[in-house]
Design a protein around this motif. Structure first.
Motif, PDB file in Angstrom:
ATOM      1  N   LEU A   1      15.718 -23.785  10.175  1.00 33.63           N
ATOM      2  CA  LEU A   1      14.955 -24.058   8.954  1.00 33.63           C
ATOM      3  C   LEU A   1      13.817 -23.052   8.803  1.00 33.63           C
ATOM      4  CD1 LEU A   1      14.612 -26.019   6.541  1.00 33.63           C
ATOM      5  CD2 LEU A   1      13.081 -27.379   7.988  1.00 33.63           C
ATOM      6  N   ASP A   2      13.603 -22.577   7.573  1.00 36.23           N
ATOM      7  CA  ASP A   2      12.556 -21.582   7.354  1.00 36.23           C
ATOM      8  C   ASP A   2      11.194 -22.202   7.098  1.00 36.23           C
ATOM      9  OD1 ASP A   2      13.400 -22.583   4.882  1.00 36.23           O
ATOM     10  OD2 ASP A   2      13.223 -20.664   3.831  1.00 36.23           O
TER      11      ASP A   2
ATOM     12  N   ARG B   1      12.226 -19.179   1.561  1.00 35.37           N
ATOM     13  CA  ARG B   1      12.201 -17.714   1.672  1.00 35.37           C
ATOM     14  C   ARG B   1      13.086 -17.079   0.609  1.00 35.37           C
ATOM     15  NH1 ARG B   1      12.072 -16.562   8.284  1.00 35.37           N
ATOM     16  NH2 ARG B   1       9.910 -17.242   8.565  1.00 35.37           N
ATOM     17  N   ASP B   2      14.186 -17.715   0.305  1.00 35.19           N
ATOM     18  CA  ASP B   2      15.068 -17.242  -0.756  1.00 35.19           C
ATOM     19  C   ASP B   2      14.375 -17.407  -2.108  1.00 35.19           C
ATOM     20  OD1 ASP B   2      17.440 -16.204  -1.789  1.00 35.19           O
ATOM     21  OD2 ASP B   2      18.443 -18.156  -1.858  1.00 35.19           O
TER      22      ASP B   2
ATOM     23  N   HIS C   1      17.479 -23.086  -2.569  1.00 32.76           N
ATOM     24  CA  HIS C   1      17.178 -24.196  -1.673  1.00 32.76           C
ATOM     25  C   HIS C   1      16.176 -23.823  -0.584  1.00 32.76           C
ATOM     26  CE1 HIS C   1      20.440 -26.761  -3.247  1.00 32.76           C
ATOM     27  NE2 HIS C   1      21.121 -25.622  -3.384  1.00 32.76           N
ATOM     28  N   TYR C   2      16.296 -22.636  -0.039  1.00 37.26           N
ATOM     29  CA  TYR C   2      15.399 -22.201   1.040  1.00 37.26           C
ATOM     30  C   TYR C   2      14.169 -21.508   0.445  1.00 37.26           C
ATOM     31  CZ  TYR C   2      19.019 -23.101   4.556  1.00 37.26           C
ATOM     32  OH  TYR C   2      19.943 -23.701   5.376  1.00 37.26           O
TER      33      TYR C   2
ATOM     34  N   ILE D   1      18.870 -18.737  10.047  1.00 34.17           N
ATOM     35  CA  ILE D   1      18.788 -19.838   9.095  1.00 34.17           C
ATOM     36  C   ILE D   1      20.172 -20.450   8.912  1.00 34.17           C
ATOM     37  CG2 ILE D   1      18.171 -20.480   6.736  1.00 34.17           C
ATOM     38  CD1 ILE D   1      15.798 -19.520   8.441  1.00 34.17           C
TER      39      ILE D   1
ATOM     40  N   GLU E   1      22.514 -18.167   3.776  1.00 35.67           N
ATOM     41  CA  GLU E   1      21.893 -18.293   5.101  1.00 35.67           C
ATOM     42  C   GLU E   1      22.053 -17.016   5.919  1.00 35.67           C
ATOM     43  OE1 GLU E   1      22.400 -23.141   5.707  1.00 35.67           O
ATOM     44  OE2 GLU E   1      23.962 -21.774   6.410  1.00 35.67           O
TER      45      GLU E   1
END
Length: 264
Positions: A203-204, A111-112, A108-109, A139, A165
């Motif tokens: 949020l990233d 950066r991930d 979802h993120y 995050i 997170e």
């Protein structure tokens, strides 16, 4: 040495070497351009029921647009022509380790997503090479706003998202700040994935798309919620970055390019 072992070695030595084929940035742009004008649609992956792979070519949000173009490029480079091959690449890109295991297995993120696709040797985060500075950020956007995500009604899903997170909050990522963009601009290549770092708490990344070089100017090819379609920005990438107070900088990802060769 066992009998026959030397013959195996000599046979292998005669095998031609080839470089692992990966898509080019130009191919990514050509595919992305084929979607120009298609509508923007948010939350295309968040229907009801169990988590499953969603493949759509009729509408995109900014992330599904980037994922679909990338999957199509990987499929073409691998010699695939059908939708099943593209779907397999899309699954590998979108989910942790390429496996679907519930809602939290989706990356979802950004950066991930970037870190996982770097592990899979699909993309390379080149932000540091382009002058990015180390940054950490807490995050927690999803877990602090569960009302925005119907699937987070499940305690199991919430707990797993929180774990992700916490992991991201403890990692250092390199960001090209707004004030440093001019110095990095000439090093950004056609087809690089641009992610706009968010200034919003928890949020990233707020938006993503592809860098496109039109002459000497660098623009953004993206699924735009504001314009309601897949478009090329009228503003240069630098001006687009500066136009939003929410954007604090960018991450830049590039298609992975192997240096090693393999035997056929």
């Amino acid at each position: 040495m066992r009998p026959g072992k030397s013959r195996v070695k000599s046979t292998m030595a005669r095998q031609p070497e080839r470089t692992v084929q990966t898509p080019s940035g130009d191919l990514l742009v050509r595919i992305a351009l084929s979607f120009l004008g298609l509508p923007y649609e948010g939350a295309t992956l968040d229907g009801g029921g169990a988590e499953k792979l969603v493949v759509r070519f009729d509408a995109f949000d900014c992330t599904t647009f980037v994922e679909t173009v990338l999957a199509a490029a990987l499929n073409i480079t691998a010699g695939g022509t059908g939708a099943s091959g593209l779907a397999a690449h899309l699954k590998r890109i979108r989910y942790r380790g390429g496996k679907i295991s519930g809602y939290a297995s989706r990356l979802h993120y950004f950066r991930d997503w970037l870190a996982d696709n770097e592990k899979k040797k699909i993309l390379k985060d080149v932000s540091r090479l382009l002058g990015g500075r180390p940054q950490r950020k807490k995050i927690n956007f999803m877990s602090s706003r569960p009302d925005l995500y119907p699937r987070l009604k499940s305690k199991t899903a919430r707990d797993k998202i929180r774990q992700t997170e916490q992991m991201l909050s403890g990692k250092t990522f390199y960001t090209i700040d707004k004030k440093d963009f001019s110095a990095a601009c000439d090093k950004i290549e056609n087809g690089d994935i641009i992610a706009f770092v968010s200034g919003e708490q928890g949020l990233d990344v707020a938006h993503t798309g592809f860098a496109v070089r039109k002459g000497k100017r660098l623009r953004l090819l993206h699924a735009s919620s504001k314009e309601g379609a897949v478009v090329i920005s009228q503003k240069t990438l630098g001006a687009y970055l500066k136009s939003s107070a929410d954007f604090t900088g960018i991450h830049v990802a590039r298609i992975w390019r192997p240096s090693a060769t393999i035997c056929e």
